[in-house]
Write an enzyme that holds these catalytic residues in place. Structure first.
Site, PDB file in Angstrom:
ATOM      1  N   GLU A 172      46.533  14.665  78.876  1.00  0.00           N
ATOM      2  CA  GLU A 172      46.766  14.313  80.216  1.00  0.00           C
ATOM      3  C   GLU A 172      45.491  13.220  80.961  1.00  0.00           C
ATOM      4  O   GLU A 172      45.538  13.436  82.033  1.00  0.00           O
ATOM      5  CB  GLU A 172      47.390  15.308  81.155  1.00  0.00           C
ATOM      6  CG  GLU A 172      48.741  15.993  80.641  1.00  0.00           C
ATOM      7  CD  GLU A 172      49.281  16.946  81.572  1.00  0.00           C
ATOM      8  OE1 GLU A 172      48.852  16.920  82.728  1.00  0.00           O
ATOM      9  OE2 GLU A 172      50.228  17.534  81.164  1.00  0.00           O
ATOM     10  N   HIS A 411      65.001  25.174  83.311  1.00  0.00           N
ATOM     11  CA  HIS A 411      63.668  24.966  83.429  1.00  0.00           C
ATOM     12  C   HIS A 411      62.897  26.357  83.176  1.00  0.00           C
ATOM     13  O   HIS A 411      63.227  27.338  83.799  1.00  0.00           O
ATOM     14  CB  HIS A 411      63.455  24.512  84.800  1.00  0.00           C
ATOM     15  CG  HIS A 411      61.694  24.313  84.783  1.00  0.00           C
ATOM     16  ND1 HIS A 411      60.874  24.915  85.670  1.00  0.00           N
ATOM     17  CD2 HIS A 411      61.018  23.401  84.150  1.00  0.00           C
ATOM     18  CE1 HIS A 411      59.661  24.507  85.367  1.00  0.00           C
ATOM     19  NE2 HIS A 411      59.642  23.414  84.542  1.00  0.00           N
ATOM     20  N   GLU A 413      59.349  27.435  82.864  1.00  0.00           N
ATOM     21  CA  GLU A 413      57.850  27.431  82.905  1.00  0.00           C
ATOM     22  C   GLU A 413      57.257  28.746  82.572  1.00  0.00           C
ATOM     23  O   GLU A 413      57.596  29.812  82.886  1.00  0.00           O
ATOM     24  CB  GLU A 413      57.361  27.039  84.342  1.00  0.00           C
ATOM     25  CG  GLU A 413      55.908  27.205  84.662  1.00  0.00           C
ATOM     26  CD  GLU A 413      54.913  26.185  83.557  1.00  0.00           C
ATOM     27  OE1 GLU A 413      54.164  26.678  82.734  1.00  0.00           O
ATOM     28  OE2 GLU A 413      55.471  25.117  83.826  1.00  0.00           O
ATOM     29  N   HIS A 481      56.988  20.327  78.044  1.00  0.00           N
ATOM     30  CA  HIS A 481      55.727  19.903  78.727  1.00  0.00           C
ATOM     31  C   HIS A 481      54.397  20.824  78.408  1.00  0.00           C
ATOM     32  O   HIS A 481      54.674  21.920  78.323  1.00  0.00           O
ATOM     33  CB  HIS A 481      56.111  19.889  80.300  1.00  0.00           C
ATOM     34  CG  HIS A 481      56.911  18.689  80.629  1.00  0.00           C
ATOM     35  ND1 HIS A 481      56.584  17.951  81.926  1.00  0.00           N
ATOM     36  CD2 HIS A 481      58.021  18.119  80.071  1.00  0.00           C
ATOM     37  CE1 HIS A 481      57.511  16.870  81.874  1.00  0.00           C
ATOM     38  NE2 HIS A 481      58.389  17.161  81.011  1.00  0.00           N
ATOM     39  N   GLU A 482      53.246  19.966  78.497  1.00  0.00           N
ATOM     40  CA  GLU A 482      52.078  20.589  78.264  1.00  0.00           C
ATOM     41  C   GLU A 482      52.035  21.116  76.634  1.00  0.00           C
ATOM     42  O   GLU A 482      51.508  22.142  76.179  1.00  0.00           O
ATOM     43  CB  GLU A 482      51.691  21.565  79.003  1.00  0.00           C
ATOM     44  CG  GLU A 482      51.467  21.088  80.443  1.00  0.00           C
ATOM     45  CD  GLU A 482      52.791  21.187  81.373  1.00  0.00           C
ATOM     46  OE1 GLU A 482      53.014  20.420  82.260  1.00  0.00           O
ATOM     47  OE2 GLU A 482      53.504  22.110  81.243  1.00  0.00           O
ATOM     48  N   GLU A 500      56.357  16.017  77.068  1.00  0.00           N
ATOM     49  CA  GLU A 500      55.276  15.341  77.833  1.00  0.00           C
ATOM     50  C   GLU A 500      54.131  14.866  77.104  1.00  0.00           C
ATOM     51  O   GLU A 500      53.848  13.784  76.712  1.00  0.00           O
ATOM     52  CB  GLU A 500      54.958  16.140  79.105  1.00  0.00           C
ATOM     53  CG  GLU A 500      54.312  15.449  80.348  1.00  0.00           C
ATOM     54  CD  GLU A 500      53.810  16.698  81.323  1.00  0.00           C
ATOM     55  OE1 GLU A 500      53.949  16.170  82.400  1.00  0.00           O
ATOM     56  OE2 GLU A 500      53.313  17.752  80.967  1.00  0.00           O
ATOM     57  N   GLU A 506      53.786  12.008  87.330  1.00  0.00           N
ATOM     58  CA  GLU A 506      53.654  12.833  88.164  1.00  0.00           C
ATOM     59  C   GLU A 506      52.164  12.505  88.910  1.00  0.00           C
ATOM     60  O   GLU A 506      52.168  13.219  90.063  1.00  0.00           O
ATOM     61  CB  GLU A 506      53.976  14.215  87.839  1.00  0.00           C
ATOM     62  CG  GLU A 506      52.964  14.593  86.677  1.00  0.00           C
ATOM     63  CD  GLU A 506      53.330  16.000  85.949  1.00  0.00           C
ATOM     64  OE1 GLU A 506      52.657  16.818  85.633  1.00  0.00           O
ATOM     65  OE2 GLU A 506      54.593  16.073  85.869  1.00  0.00           O
TER      66      GLU A 506
END
Length: 701
Positions: A172, A411, A413, A481-482, A500, A506
């Site tokens: 990132e 979602h 996480e 993501h990540e 991502e 973001e």
């Protein structure tokens, strides 16, 4: 034992050198050719040429194994096989309705002086080369540990590079454009305080895909394909000779991979062209991946979606229901903070907006327990993936969404605790099935558990695959993501819709954001491996962060529209708040119209770091959509519409920067005009600094 005469020894050595010194094996396809040979000391060596020009000069191959640190020399060539493949396959979704896979293959069968066997497979396409190592089943090599991979890329000079640091835990970073001789990632890493986890041990390491441009105008892209059961490959730069060496992500013991023959590595890829547009058009990385095992793929459906995400990014709401993990009342219940975005009434508002505007899905982050205790804590068992907060009535929300024809997106996480997620994975996916969630956005913000593992190491690469496998089993699409950056696995796992693995939109919310050239570099780097969930479509480009009134998105509004075409994803977020779209319904029309699945793609013009213009044909229809973006410099884009069906008239609606538009001073200024076009039309578009243009071209009735 009968003694061997000295003369006999000399003769045998001479004959051995003759074998090794014979002309190299060579294969070619179009302008690209590959040469393979064995050096006098038994090192496997390859070279790549483009129209007879050196691209990769003779470079060595091999390994350092725990059991044999010299498994990169002492080889002899036993035999070699060749074959030609020319086939066409149909992707489940994507940028094309069909893809041609045409290559020449050379397999070199090698024997090491220890008796171990190694095959190296080369595939040469018209736009590049892929090669991988294969360890056949053999008695001398069963379970083994890779300490290092010795793949090298000997370049021809001090090329311009578009790079981010070779970090074990994140992709990132903002991109740096420099000569290879100027690469030093240390100051970049130190300055990147907006990235949660950074692990860089080599100041001369860069991530792949690495985009290069030579002084005489040749474009080179180095990456990998089909990354499975192996760590991600980064590249170490030797500035003295402009040689790149593979740099694999290690585990806690500084081992790189644990393998069991028969096994193979991912493909190492080198794409080459004298046209930047042909680099973006390449499907070689996708072609190097295997087709899916399953034939029942009708449940995989691309879609656009909205969600509560941006309001939490900009401080309007929170992911966490309570402010602290120990903020409880006398009965042990969490005390609500009153700012929790994932509440039933608010989610219904997003469902209504999606239904009104024909948007297929709604993503809700912060719906489940654990957010009070997640960030920055290197621990397990943070999140419960089936237990909602008290203000999120999942039964009511599911029923309401179904009545409106909208699908909810889950979602999950993990806070980096992959072990905890794997223990709950079956339960979580059954929960999604129960409530009709067809897709999940996963997240891995934080240091990885098991401790000592990295986001891009072998263990986590296998974890991401396990999630995809479970998704195939339960008919769940995945947006990760990540994760490690993608390598074309969406062909093998078509439920791997996007990820991502790069610096997304973001970063405009909580940091200094992305510079205007960022989106012109991404197609040549991160997007070479697969679709990205970039979260485009921000309309309120200033004043969205109360705690940082001067913060802005480094883009014009027209460019935000164009990103729906230039940054491909089959799951596209309509990322801004509903009220910001309702304030500009004429511009929002493009987002409503633009598809997420395509029959054809034309790369009209491109230059890494400067500009990109792409046209795409809607799946199953004769409509086209164009996105054109530029960096911090204004430019005029000339677009010839010769890809339109001849003899047909179309209505083009052009969403462009107003004359006064500028990403820094006047980002929301846009204009819309309509005109009739055909295949003979040439459009001239004036792109503002940091700007863009989006065009819908609908066939007239």
């Amino acid at each position: 034992m009968k003694p061997v005469k000295t003369g006999t020894i000399a003769l045998l050595l001479f004959l051995s050198l003759i074998v090794r010194a014979k002309p190299p094996l060579e294969i070619s396809r179009g302008p690209v050719s590959l040469q393979f040979s064995i050096t006098e000391d038994g090192k496997p060596v390859y070279a790549i040429l483009y129209n007879g020009r050196d691209v990769v000069k003779p470079s060595t191959l091999g390994f350092m194994l725990e059991s044999d640190s010299l498994f990169y020399k002492g080889f002899s060539l036993i035999s070699a096989d060749r074959k030609t493949v020319d086939e066409t396959w149909v992707p489940v979704w994507g940028e094309y309705s069909s893809i041609r896979n045409n290559y020449e293959q050379l397999t070199a069968h090698l024997k090491h002086r220890s008796g171990k066997l190694l095959d190296i497979v080369f595939r040469v396409f018209a736009d590049g080369v892929g090669f991988r190592y294969e360890f056949p089943k053999q008695t001398g090599l069963t379970y083994f540990v890779v300490k290092d991979e010795c793949t090298q890329f000997q370049l021809t000079g001090n090329h311009k590079a578009f790079w981010i640091p070779g970090d074990f835990d994140t992709n990132e970073y903002a991109y740096t454009t420099s000569l290879l001789s100027e690469v030093n990632n240390a100051p970049v890493v130190r300055a990147a305080t907006d990235i949660a986890v950074r692990t860089v041990t080599d100041s001369l390491a860069v991530q792949t895909p690495l985009m290069l441009k030579t002084a005489d105008g040749l474009y080179i892209n180095i990456h990998e394909a089909a990354l499975l059961n192996y760590p991600a490959m980064q590249l170490h730069i030797d500035k003295s000779g402009f040689k790149l060496s593979s740099n694999l992500v290690p585990d806690a013991y500084n081992n790189k991979a644990y393998l069991h023959a028969p096994e193979h590595t991912p493909w190492r890829t080198v794409l080459i062209s004298d046209k930047a547009t042909e680099i973006l058009a390449s499907k070689t990385i996708l072609n190097l991946n295997d087709p899916p095992a399953s034939t029942d793929l009708s449940w995989i459906k691309p879609m656009k979606f909205v969600g509560v995400w941006w309001e939490m990014q900009t401080g309007k709401g929170t992911w966490n229901y309570s402010d602290y993990p120990d903020s409880t009342d006398a009965h042990g219940q969490l005390i609500p903070n009153g700012r929790h975005s994932a509440n039933t009434a608010n989610v219904k508002r997003y469902i209504d907006f999606a239904a009104q505007h024909g948007i297929g899905g709604v993503l809700v982050e912060g719906w489940n327990r654990g957010w009070e205790d997640w960030f920055g804590n290197w621990k397990e068992n943070v999140f419960d993936f089936v237990r909602p907060y008290p203000d999120f009535d999942i039964k009511e929300i599911t029923s309401y969404a179904r009545s409106k024809g909208v699908q909810m997106i889950m979602h999950n996480e993990t806070s980096g605790s992959a072990t905890s997620y794997e223990r709950q994975l079956d339960t979580a996916f059954r929960f999604m099935q129960q409530f009709g969630y067809p897709a999940v956005k996963t997240g891995y913000v934080g240091r990885i558990v098991p401790r000592g593992e990295h986001h891009d190491g072998q263990w986590m690469v296998s974890h991401y695959e396990r999630v995809l496998q479970q998704g195939m089993k339960y008919h769940i699409m995945v947006d990760a993501h990540e994760p490690a950056r993608p390598t074309g696995l969406q062909r093998t796992y078509p439920n791997f819709m996007a990820c991502e693995a790069a610096r997304g939109n973001e970063y405009h919310a909580f940091s200094n954001g992305n510079q205007p050239d960022h989106e012109t570099i991404l197609p040549f780097t991160r997007l070479m491996g697969g679709p990205m969930d970039y979260t485009p479509g921000i309309f309120k480009l200033k004043g969205y962060a109360p705690w940082a009134p001067d913060r802005s998105v480094h883009s014009t509004l027209a460019k935000q529209l164009a990103l729906y075409v230039t940054i491909y994803s089959p799951v596209e977020m309509v990322a801004d708040l509903p009220e910001n779209y309702e304030a500009k319904p004429d511009a929002f029309q493009f987002i409503k119209d633009v598809p997420v699945d395509w029959d054809d793609t034309k790369i009209l013009e491109a230059e890494p770091g400067d500009y990109v213009t792409i046209a795409r044909k809607e799946k199953g229809k004769n409509n086209w959509f164009i996105g054109a973006i530029t960096d911090e410099n204004a430019r005029t884009a000339g677009i010839q519409l010769n890809f339109l069906q001849k003899g047909k008239k179309y209505k083009a609606v052009i969403y462009e920067d107003a004359k006064s538009a500028h990403w820094k001073t006047n980002p929301e200024a846009y204009a819309i005009r309509s005109m009739t076009v055909d295949s003979n039309t040439k459009l001239l578009l004036s792109l503002a600094p940091g700007g863009g243009a989006a065009i819908s071209i609908m066939q007239s009735e």
